[in-house]
Each structure stands twice: as C-alpha cells, then as structure tokens.
Design a protein around this motif. Structure first.
Motif, short mmCIF file in Angstrom:
data_model
loop_
_atom_site.label_atom_id
_atom_site.label_comp_id
_atom_site.label_asym_id
_atom_site.label_seq_id
_atom_site.Cartn_x
_atom_site.Cartn_y
_atom_site.Cartn_z
N ASN A 187 0.85 -1.19 0.00
CA ASN A 187 0.00 0.00 0.00
C ASN A 187 0.89 1.24 0.00
O ASN A 187 1.24 1.78 1.05
N LEU A 219 0.29 4.38 -1.03
CA LEU A 219 -0.31 5.62 -0.55
C LEU A 219 -0.31 5.71 0.97
O LEU A 219 -0.09 6.78 1.52
N LYS A 220 -0.55 4.61 1.63
CA LYS A 220 -0.58 4.63 3.09
C LYS A 220 0.79 5.01 3.65
O LYS A 220 0.89 5.64 4.68
N SER A 221 1.85 4.65 2.95
CA SER A 221 3.19 5.00 3.42
C SER A 221 3.55 6.45 3.11
O SER A 221 4.47 7.00 3.70
N GLN A 222 2.83 7.10 2.20
CA GLN A 222 3.13 8.48 1.80
C GLN A 222 2.33 9.52 2.57
O GLN A 222 2.84 10.60 2.83
N ASN A 271 -1.21 10.39 5.50
CA ASN A 271 -1.89 9.88 6.69
C ASN A 271 -3.39 9.68 6.53
O ASN A 271 -3.93 8.68 6.95
N ASP A 272 -4.11 10.65 5.95
CA ASP A 272 -5.57 10.53 5.89
C ASP A 272 -6.08 10.66 4.45
O ASP A 272 -5.32 10.91 3.53
N GLU A 273 -7.39 10.51 4.30
CA GLU A 273 -8.02 10.48 2.97
C GLU A 273 -7.83 11.78 2.19
O GLU A 273 -7.57 11.75 0.99
N ARG A 277 -4.40 11.91 0.88
CA ARG A 277 -4.25 10.95 -0.22
C ARG A 277 -4.77 11.53 -1.52
O ARG A 277 -4.13 11.42 -2.57
#
Length: 42
Positions: A12, A14-17, A19-21, A24
């Motif tokens: 994942n 995006l999750k590593s780049q 924090n929240d929606e 993203r």
C-alpha cells in the motif's frame, strides 16, 4: 494464494506516503498533474 502474495508484490504505497483520505486525494492529484504536464515537455 493471491491473499498471501498481494502484500509482497502490491504494498500500500499511498498509506506510506500520507496519513488521511484528504491528503491521499491531494497527493494523487499532484502526481497526476505533475506526470501529465511533465510528459508534454519530453
């Protein structure tokens, strides 16, 4: 089998780049714009 291999081959990113929606969405938007305008200059 796929459930076992998915985390290895498709992490994942995006999750590593971010924090929240909302972050993203902003990150994806920036990357799409940057890559689309960057490809015109080549």
């Amino acid at each position: 089998m796929f459930a076992f291999l998915k985390p290895i081959f498709f992490p994942n990113f995006l999750k590593s780049q971010v924090n929240d929606e909302s972050e993203r969405a902003g990150y994806v938007r920036e990357q799409v714009i940057e890559r689309s305008f960057g490809s015109e200059n080549k």
